[in-house]
Design a protein around this motif. Structure first.
Motif, PDB file in Angstrom:
ATOM      1  N   VAL A  32      48.482 111.789 -15.259  1.00 14.30           N
ATOM      2  CA  VAL A  32      47.967 110.919 -14.203  1.00 14.30           C
ATOM      3  C   VAL A  32      46.477 110.667 -14.374  1.00 14.30           C
ATOM      4  O   VAL A  32      46.016 109.535 -14.315  1.00 14.30           O
ATOM      5  CB  VAL A  32      48.248 111.525 -12.806  1.00 14.30           C
ATOM      6  CG1 VAL A  32      47.681 110.637 -11.708  1.00 14.30           C
ATOM      7  CG2 VAL A  32      49.738 111.747 -12.605  1.00 14.30           C
ATOM      8  N   GLY A  33      45.718 111.724 -14.581  1.00 16.33           N
ATOM      9  CA  GLY A  33      44.266 111.626 -14.664  1.00 16.33           C
ATOM     10  C   GLY A  33      43.633 112.094 -13.372  1.00 16.33           C
ATOM     11  O   GLY A  33      44.245 112.028 -12.304  1.00 16.33           O
ATOM     12  N   GLU A  34      42.418 112.592 -13.474  1.00 23.23           N
ATOM     13  CA  GLU A  34      41.694 113.113 -12.320  1.00 23.23           C
ATOM     14  C   GLU A  34      40.238 112.683 -12.425  1.00 23.23           C
ATOM     15  O   GLU A  34      39.790 112.260 -13.482  1.00 23.23           O
ATOM     16  CB  GLU A  34      41.726 114.645 -12.315  1.00 23.23           C
ATOM     17  CG  GLU A  34      43.092 115.254 -12.455  1.00 23.23           C
ATOM     18  CD  GLU A  34      43.019 116.755 -12.616  1.00 23.23           C
ATOM     19  OE1 GLU A  34      42.972 117.446 -11.584  1.00 23.23           O
ATOM     20  OE2 GLU A  34      42.982 117.228 -13.760  1.00 23.23           O
ATOM     21  N   THR A  35      39.520 112.824 -11.328  1.00 18.40           N
ATOM     22  CA  THR A  35      38.078 112.602 -11.372  1.00 18.40           C
ATOM     23  C   THR A  35      37.379 113.856 -10.873  1.00 18.40           C
ATOM     24  O   THR A  35      37.907 114.582 -10.029  1.00 18.40           O
ATOM     25  CB  THR A  35      37.646 111.398 -10.512  1.00 18.40           C
ATOM     26  OG1 THR A  35      38.093 111.587  -9.178  1.00 18.40           O
ATOM     27  CG2 THR A  35      38.197 110.101 -11.064  1.00 18.40           C
ATOM     28  N   ARG A  36      36.217 114.107 -11.418  1.00 16.04           N
ATOM     29  CA  ARG A  36      35.385 115.228 -10.975  1.00 16.04           C
ATOM     30  C   ARG A  36      34.143 114.623 -10.334  1.00 16.04           C
ATOM     31  O   ARG A  36      33.460 113.804 -10.953  1.00 16.04           O
ATOM     32  CB  ARG A  36      34.990 116.114 -12.152  1.00 16.04           C
ATOM     33  CG  ARG A  36      34.073 117.263 -11.745  1.00 16.04           C
ATOM     34  CD  ARG A  36      33.665 118.133 -12.915  1.00 16.04           C
ATOM     35  NE  ARG A  36      34.828 118.841 -13.420  1.00 16.04           N
ATOM     36  CZ  ARG A  36      35.114 118.976 -14.711  1.00 16.04           C
ATOM     37  NH1 ARG A  36      34.335 118.454 -15.627  1.00 16.04           N
ATOM     38  NH2 ARG A  36      36.186 119.630 -15.089  1.00 16.04           N
ATOM     39  N   ASP A  37      33.872 115.016  -9.113  1.00 16.31           N
ATOM     40  CA  ASP A  37      32.703 114.516  -8.376  1.00 16.31           C
ATOM     41  C   ASP A  37      32.682 112.991  -8.296  1.00 16.31           C
ATOM     42  O   ASP A  37      31.615 112.392  -8.214  1.00 16.31           O
ATOM     43  CB  ASP A  37      31.400 115.017  -9.013  1.00 16.31           C
ATOM     44  CG  ASP A  37      31.319 116.533  -9.056  1.00 16.31           C
ATOM     45  OD1 ASP A  37      31.823 117.177  -8.119  1.00 16.31           O
ATOM     46  OD2 ASP A  37      30.761 117.058 -10.033  1.00 16.31           O
ATOM     47  N   ARG A  38      33.845 112.369  -8.380  1.00 17.36           N
ATOM     48  CA  ARG A  38      33.992 110.905  -8.294  1.00 17.36           C
ATOM     49  C   ARG A  38      33.202 110.146  -9.359  1.00 17.36           C
ATOM     50  O   ARG A  38      33.026 108.945  -9.269  1.00 17.36           O
ATOM     51  CB  ARG A  38      33.610 110.392  -6.909  1.00 17.36           C
ATOM     52  CG  ARG A  38      34.486 110.930  -5.820  1.00 17.36           C
ATOM     53  CD  ARG A  38      34.105 110.308  -4.496  1.00 17.36           C
ATOM     54  NE  ARG A  38      34.879 110.867  -3.425  1.00 17.36           N
ATOM     55  CZ  ARG A  38      35.915 110.261  -2.866  1.00 17.36           C
ATOM     56  NH1 ARG A  38      36.296 109.097  -3.282  1.00 17.36           N
ATOM     57  NH2 ARG A  38      36.552 110.840  -1.885  1.00 17.36           N
ATOM     58  N   ARG A  39      32.691 110.860 -10.372  1.00 19.15           N
ATOM     59  CA  ARG A  39      31.886 110.204 -11.404  1.00 19.15           C
ATOM     60  C   ARG A  39      32.455 110.365 -12.799  1.00 19.15           C
ATOM     61  O   ARG A  39      32.213 109.533 -13.662  1.00 19.15           O
ATOM     62  CB  ARG A  39      30.461 110.761 -11.403  1.00 19.15           C
ATOM     63  CG  ARG A  39      29.671 110.456 -10.162  1.00 19.15           C
ATOM     64  CD  ARG A  39      28.322 111.086 -10.272  1.00 19.15           C
ATOM     65  NE  ARG A  39      28.522 112.514 -10.558  1.00 19.15           N
ATOM     66  CZ  ARG A  39      27.782 113.479 -10.102  1.00 19.15           C
ATOM     67  NH1 ARG A  39      26.751 113.212  -9.382  1.00 19.15           N
ATOM     68  NH2 ARG A  39      28.036 114.732 -10.385  1.00 19.15           N
ATOM     69  N   THR A  40      33.153 111.460 -13.029  1.00 14.39           N
ATOM     70  CA  THR A  40      33.643 111.752 -14.370  1.00 14.39           C
ATOM     71  C   THR A  40      35.163 111.813 -14.364  1.00 14.39           C
ATOM     72  O   THR A  40      35.754 112.497 -13.530  1.00 14.39           O
ATOM     73  CB  THR A  40      33.086 113.099 -14.868  1.00 14.39           C
ATOM     74  OG1 THR A  40      31.660 113.058 -14.799  1.00 14.39           O
ATOM     75  CG2 THR A  40      33.510 113.376 -16.295  1.00 14.39           C
ATOM     76  N   VAL A  41      35.776 111.092 -15.276  1.00 15.44           N
ATOM     77  CA  VAL A  41      37.227 111.142 -15.439  1.00 15.44           C
ATOM     78  C   VAL A  41      37.551 112.337 -16.317  1.00 15.44           C
ATOM     79  O   VAL A  41      36.941 112.530 -17.368  1.00 15.44           O
ATOM     80  CB  VAL A  41      37.758 109.842 -16.084  1.00 15.44           C
ATOM     81  CG1 VAL A  41      39.251 109.936 -16.345  1.00 15.44           C
ATOM     82  CG2 VAL A  41      37.428 108.636 -15.211  1.00 15.44           C
ATOM     83  N   ILE A  42      38.489 113.151 -15.855  1.00 14.87           N
ATOM     84  CA  ILE A  42      38.956 114.281 -16.657  1.00 14.87           C
ATOM     85  C   ILE A  42      40.459 114.136 -16.834  1.00 14.87           C
ATOM     86  O   ILE A  42      41.135 113.481 -16.040  1.00 14.87           O
ATOM     87  CB  ILE A  42      38.574 115.645 -16.041  1.00 14.87           C
ATOM     88  CG1 ILE A  42      39.140 115.798 -14.638  1.00 14.87           C
ATOM     89  CG2 ILE A  42      37.065 115.818 -16.028  1.00 14.87           C
ATOM     90  CD1 ILE A  42      38.921 117.169 -14.028  1.00 14.87           C
ATOM     91  N   GLY A  43      40.970 114.743 -17.876  1.00 12.48           N
ATOM     92  CA  GLY A  43      42.390 114.588 -18.149  1.00 12.48           C
ATOM     93  C   GLY A  43      42.674 113.180 -18.632  1.00 12.48           C
ATOM     94  O   GLY A  43      41.923 112.619 -19.416  1.00 12.48           O
ATOM     95  N   PHE A  44      43.777 112.606 -18.129  1.00 11.17           N
ATOM     96  CA  PHE A  44      44.169 111.234 -18.454  1.00 11.17           C
ATOM     97  C   PHE A  44      44.427 111.105 -19.951  1.00 11.17           C
ATOM     98  O   PHE A  44      43.748 110.375 -20.654  1.00 11.17           O
ATOM     99  CB  PHE A  44      43.079 110.251 -18.018  1.00 11.17           C
ATOM    100  CG  PHE A  44      43.603 108.876 -17.691  1.00 11.17           C
ATOM    101  CD1 PHE A  44      44.277 108.122 -18.639  1.00 11.17           C
ATOM    102  CD2 PHE A  44      43.410 108.338 -16.447  1.00 11.17           C
ATOM    103  CE1 PHE A  44      44.742 106.860 -18.343  1.00 11.17           C
ATOM    104  CE2 PHE A  44      43.872 107.073 -16.130  1.00 11.17           C
ATOM    105  CZ  PHE A  44      44.541 106.337 -17.082  1.00 11.17           C
ATOM    106  N   HIS A  45      45.428 111.840 -20.435  1.00  8.71           N
ATOM    107  CA  HIS A  45      45.720 111.877 -21.862  1.00  8.71           C
ATOM    108  C   HIS A  45      47.009 111.148 -22.234  1.00  8.71           C
ATOM    109  O   HIS A  45      47.493 111.310 -23.349  1.00  8.71           O
ATOM    110  CB  HIS A  45      45.817 113.332 -22.338  1.00  8.71           C
ATOM    111  CG  HIS A  45      44.571 114.111 -22.121  1.00  8.71           C
ATOM    112  ND1 HIS A  45      43.428 113.894 -22.854  1.00  8.71           N
ATOM    113  CD2 HIS A  45      44.272 115.095 -21.241  1.00  8.71           C
ATOM    114  CE1 HIS A  45      42.488 114.720 -22.444  1.00  8.71           C
ATOM    115  NE2 HIS A  45      42.974 115.454 -21.463  1.00  8.71           N
TER     116      HIS A  45
END
Length: 107
Positions: A32-45
C-alpha cells in the motif's frame, strides 16, 4: 503453523520507528505504502500499486536510476530504483520489483 507465521509477518501490527503504538503492517508497508511525518513516503514497493496510483494521478514520477555497471535499462532486470511523490510526500529513493506477481512478493 504456517498460516499463523504468514499472518504475523504480513498483517500483525507493529510500531514504526519513532512510535510507541502499533500502526503499521508488512502488507501496508510493501503493498500500500505509508508516509512518515506526512513528508516522506516509506514502503510502497509494489509495481501494481504504483501503476494504479499513477493512473489516478496520485503519483508524480520523478525518474529512475540504473546500476552503475549497466547504465542502460535491460529487459532482464526486474528491480527498479525510482523516485516519486505521493500524498504530498516524497519517496527520495525506493525499489520495486517490476512485473512480478503478488504471490512472488508474499514469498
Amino acid at each position: 503453523g504456517f498460516k499463523k507465521q504468514l499472518y504475523r509477518i504480513w498483517f500483525e501490527l507493529y510500531a514504526r520507528r519513532g512510535s510507541s503504538r502499533p500502526d503499521s503492517s508488512g502488507f501496508e508497508h510493501v503493498f500500500v505504502g505509508e508516509t512518515r511525518d506526512r513528508r516522506t513516503v516509506i514502503g510502497f514497493h509494489n509495481w501494481i500499486q504504483l501503476y494504479l496510483q499513477e493512473k489516478l494521478g496520485h503519483i508524480d514520477y520523478k525518474g529512475y536510476t540504473v546500476d552503475a555497471n549497466s547504465p542502460q535499462p535491460d529487459e532482464n532486470k526486474h528491480i527498479l530504483a525510482l523516485q516519486f511523490s505521493w500524498k504530498n510526500g516524497i519517496k527520495p529513493k525506493g525499489s520495486i520489483f517490476i512485473g512480478v506477481s503478488p504471490e512472488f512478493e508474499f514469498a
